[in-house]
Design an enzyme around this catalytic site. Structure first.
Site, PDB file in Angstrom:
ATOM      1  N   GLY A 196      51.476  65.407-128.765  1.00 51.84           N
ATOM      2  CA  GLY A 196      51.982  64.013-128.152  1.00 51.84           C
ATOM      3  C   GLY A 196      52.773  64.486-127.035  1.00 51.84           C
ATOM      4  O   GLY A 196      52.804  66.018-126.620  1.00 51.84           O
ATOM      5  N   ARG A 253      57.554  66.337-123.558  1.00 48.84           N
ATOM      6  CA  ARG A 253      58.380  66.458-122.488  1.00 48.84           C
ATOM      7  C   ARG A 253      57.942  65.510-121.121  1.00 48.84           C
ATOM      8  O   ARG A 253      58.114  65.843-120.081  1.00 48.84           O
ATOM      9  CB  ARG A 253      58.825  67.889-122.034  1.00 48.84           C
ATOM     10  CG  ARG A 253      57.595  68.582-121.601  1.00 48.84           C
ATOM     11  CD  ARG A 253      58.027  69.818-120.959  1.00 48.84           C
ATOM     12  NE  ARG A 253      57.072  70.717-120.438  1.00 48.84           N
ATOM     13  CZ  ARG A 253      57.179  71.990-119.707  1.00 48.84           C
ATOM     14  NH1 ARG A 253      58.306  72.095-119.400  1.00 48.84           N
ATOM     15  NH2 ARG A 253      56.047  72.560-119.393  1.00 48.84           N
ATOM     16  N   LYS A 298      57.046  64.584-115.948  1.00 47.94           N
ATOM     17  CA  LYS A 298      57.109  65.700-116.654  1.00 47.94           C
ATOM     18  C   LYS A 298      58.519  66.388-116.759  1.00 47.94           C
ATOM     19  O   LYS A 298      58.782  66.883-115.655  1.00 47.94           O
ATOM     20  CB  LYS A 298      56.127  66.535-116.256  1.00 47.94           C
ATOM     21  CG  LYS A 298      55.725  67.813-117.151  1.00 47.94           C
ATOM     22  CD  LYS A 298      54.349  68.473-116.953  1.00 47.94           C
ATOM     23  CE  LYS A 298      54.062  69.907-117.735  1.00 47.94           C
ATOM     24  NZ  LYS A 298      52.864  70.381-117.117  1.00 47.94           N
ATOM     25  N   GLY A 358      62.855  68.636-123.954  1.00 45.13           N
ATOM     26  CA  GLY A 358      62.074  67.681-123.099  1.00 45.13           C
ATOM     27  C   GLY A 358      62.210  67.716-121.760  1.00 45.13           C
ATOM     28  O   GLY A 358      61.661  67.166-120.951  1.00 45.13           O
ATOM     29  N   ARG A 418      53.635  63.207-111.903  1.00 46.10           N
ATOM     30  CA  ARG A 418      52.444  63.685-111.739  1.00 46.10           C
ATOM     31  C   ARG A 418      51.419  62.638-111.874  1.00 46.10           C
ATOM     32  O   ARG A 418      51.560  61.392-112.304  1.00 46.10           O
ATOM     33  CB  ARG A 418      52.031  64.411-113.174  1.00 46.10           C
ATOM     34  CG  ARG A 418      50.240  64.846-113.288  1.00 46.10           C
ATOM     35  CD  ARG A 418      50.118  66.008-114.172  1.00 46.10           C
ATOM     36  NE  ARG A 418      50.604  65.640-115.590  1.00 46.10           N
ATOM     37  CZ  ARG A 418      50.452  66.413-116.501  1.00 46.10           C
ATOM     38  NH1 ARG A 418      50.173  67.813-116.342  1.00 46.10           N
ATOM     39  NH2 ARG A 418      50.824  66.174-118.027  1.00 46.10           N
ATOM     40  N   ARG A 449      42.453  62.717-123.198  1.00 44.43           N
ATOM     41  CA  ARG A 449      42.108  64.032-123.572  1.00 44.43           C
ATOM     42  C   ARG A 449      41.384  64.060-124.654  1.00 44.43           C
ATOM     43  O   ARG A 449      41.092  63.082-125.359  1.00 44.43           O
ATOM     44  CB  ARG A 449      43.273  65.117-123.849  1.00 44.43           C
ATOM     45  CG  ARG A 449      44.556  64.759-122.855  1.00 44.43           C
ATOM     46  CD  ARG A 449      45.692  65.136-123.593  1.00 44.43           C
ATOM     47  NE  ARG A 449      47.023  64.661-122.894  1.00 44.43           N
ATOM     48  CZ  ARG A 449      47.826  65.394-122.084  1.00 44.43           C
ATOM     49  NH1 ARG A 449      47.371  66.770-121.832  1.00 44.43           N
ATOM     50  NH2 ARG A 449      48.756  64.938-121.396  1.00 44.43           N
ATOM     51  N   ASP A 462      43.871  69.842-125.834  1.00 45.41           N
ATOM     52  CA  ASP A 462      44.930  68.762-125.244  1.00 45.41           C
ATOM     53  C   ASP A 462      44.809  68.931-123.852  1.00 45.41           C
ATOM     54  O   ASP A 462      45.486  68.080-123.172  1.00 45.41           O
ATOM     55  CB  ASP A 462      46.117  68.929-125.967  1.00 45.41           C
ATOM     56  CG  ASP A 462      46.588  70.230-126.090  1.00 45.41           C
ATOM     57  OD1 ASP A 462      46.071  71.350-126.722  1.00 45.41           O
ATOM     58  OD2 ASP A 462      47.544  70.753-125.287  1.00 45.41           O
ATOM     59  N   ASP A 520      47.517  70.426-116.460  1.00 45.13           N
ATOM     60  CA  ASP A 520      48.374  71.287-116.982  1.00 45.13           C
ATOM     61  C   ASP A 520      48.135  72.742-116.467  1.00 45.13           C
ATOM     62  O   ASP A 520      47.607  73.549-117.029  1.00 45.13           O
ATOM     63  CB  ASP A 520      48.310  71.363-118.627  1.00 45.13           C
ATOM     64  CG  ASP A 520      49.411  70.879-119.387  1.00 45.13           C
ATOM     65  OD1 ASP A 520      50.645  70.396-118.604  1.00 45.13           O
ATOM     66  OD2 ASP A 520      49.809  71.050-120.603  1.00 45.13           O
TER      67      ASP A 520
END
Length: 484
Positions: A87, A90, A110, A123, A173, A180, A249, A259
């Site tokens: 999940g 952050r 993010k 986070g 972002r 995903r 993920d 990512d």
């Protein structure tokens, strides 16, 4: 109606059942200040970039954007082969913006504070990793590779504690979505077929509307996602990009790169190249990315079996048959891509050997991946010892003969090569130097200069241009880090 800044939020994901997300608001920060603001992307999205660039607080928890309905998304992930419930630990999704161009884009913060999925973390995010994501995502975009984008990096004025106190920052972002493979793994883990079917229908409606009438929607979705992932990895292989943490993920159903923690670009050609400090076994090495993508797609197929066919054996047979086609599909697209890097039109029986022999020579010579292909575009090769070897000269003669048999003139071949072989990539040593200057000395000049150099990566540059040069021995980067 758009907000004062041009945002038009239509937050469809939060209309899905609650197990897939949790309401969560970004936390306020001390003194928000833009470090980078992507004016071009803002304009592409139909936003008032001039007005937004004066309000960094809008990209923190200090002043919520009108129409946003923040959530943290739930998902799972096979991390280095081990399934884990994850999940957004952050990251907080503000909502979905509908642009003037008709595109729906997720807006996510993010490093915006703790969520129900933080698993003991703070986070928050440090400035360096957020600048890395901005640099790499925008570089991939101009290299014509599908990717999430970066709208802004906002300094928080607060420190985050990692090995030492570091300046904090939040990345804004932008993505086609954040769905995903891990999202489907999480949904499948709920043991609720109706939930999984809703997620399939939602994903098809959002990303693959042409599949709405498919006889077997789950199988059709799997096939479409596989094609997108093959295209994505072929793009990575074309420019020498190594993701570094290719867990499930980090595999988007939209086919976007996402990512950018320990990612890096390969200098000397070596299929075994690894930079990530946490990839001790080389699972996600450059040359392993296609097979790992197929493995990740296998995990995606497992989540869909119950929807592919009520009979488990029949479902496994359908999924396996489809997944087995991955290798052939990938090889066909990879060879087509490599042909473009070498300016080849059509195909000949010798092409496979021509490509393989060049890569073997590059590996043996520790030749720079990016510069070698770019050097081939020139009328005369640079005066380097490696190009004088008998092995290379023999290969070069074969290649020249093959170009002579093209169905189009040499100028067309060279144009094809220029469009598929960048002159500039985010060299790891330059990225690290830029991040260090920003984090340690509050000096953004190297970051801005690197972004400027990356803005037009296919343009011709002098052979001595510093942004084309591999790292000197004392500048080489051997490890990259996640930053979490």
């Amino acid at each position: 109606m758009p907000s004062a800044f041009g945002f038009r939020f239509d937050n469809t994901y939060r209309r899905l059942p609650a197990p897939l997300f949790s309401d969560c608001s970004p936390q306020s920060v001390s003194t928000p200040q833009f470090v980078l603001f992507n004016d071009r992307l803002a304009q592409e999205m139909g936003l008032d970039s001039k007005a937004l660039s004066a309000h960094p607080e809008m990209f923190t928890g200090n002043a919520p954007l009108e129409g946003s309905e923040p959530i943290a998304q739930a998902y799972a992930g096979h991390q280095f082969g081990n399934l884990t419930m994850l999940g957004d630990g952050r990251a907080i999704l503000l909502g979905e913006h509908l642009g003037d161009d008709g595109q729906r884009r997720d807006i996510q913060l993010k490093g915006a504070g703790r969520t129900p999925f933080s698993r003991g973390g703070d986070g928050r995010a440090a400035l360096g990793p957020m600048l890395r994501e901005y640099l790499i995502s925008e570089a991939l975009h101009v290299l014509n590779i599908p990717t999430t984008r970066s709208l802004a990096v906002t300094a928080t004025g607060d420190s985050v504690l990692r090995e030492s106190p570091l300046p904090g920052a939040i990345l804004t972002r932008v993505a086609a979505s954040h769905i995903r493979v891990g999202t489907f793994q999480y949904a499948a883990g709920q043991q609720d077929p109706a939930l999984l079917e809703q997620l399939v229908d939602y994903t098809i409606a959002r990303h693959y509307p042409a599949l709405k009438g498919a006889e077997n929607k789950a199988l059709a979705l799997f096939e479409a996602v596989m094609d997108q992932q093959i295209d994505l990895v072929v793009g990575w292989m074309r420019v020498g990009f190594i993701h570094g943490v290719l867990n499930t993920d980090n595999v988007t159903l939209s086919g976007e790169s996402i990512d950018f923690g320990p990612c890096a670009f390969m200098d000397s050609f070596d299929p075994n190249t690894v930079f990530s400090s946490i990839d001790r076994q080389g699972r996600y090495a450059y040359g392993n990315q296609p097979s790992i993508t197929q493995w990740n797609l296998g995990r995606f197929a497992e989540t869909l079996l119950g929807l592919m066919d009520e009979n488990t054996d029949a479902a496994i047979e359908k999924a396996t048959h489809s997944l087995k086609s991955f290798s052939q599909r990938y090889e066909e697209k990879w060879h087509a891509m490599m042909g473009k890097k070498l300016g080849l039109f059509g195909s000949e029986a010798e092409d496979d050997a021509l490509i393989a022999d060049l890569l073997t020579w590059m590996h043996e010579q520790n030749a720079d991946y990016t510069n070698t292909f770019r050097d081939l575009i020139n009328e005369s090769l640079p005066d380097r010892e490696q190009y004088q070897s008998d092995a290379f000269q023999h290969w070069h003669q074969r290649w020249q003969a093959r170009l002579g048999r093209n169905r189009k003139p040499l100028a067309s071949s060279l144009c094809l090569m220029r469009n598929h072989n960048p002159a500039v990539i985010p060299r790891n040593h330059l990225v690290e130097q830029a991040l260090e200057a920003a984090s340690d000395n509050n000096d953004l000049a190297p970051t801005r200069a690197l972004l400027a150099a990356l803005a037009d990566p296919y343009a011709d540059r002098d052979i001595d241009d510093p942004y084309r040069q591999p790292a000197a021995p004392g500048e080489r980067v051997y490890q990259t880090f996640c930053g979490t």
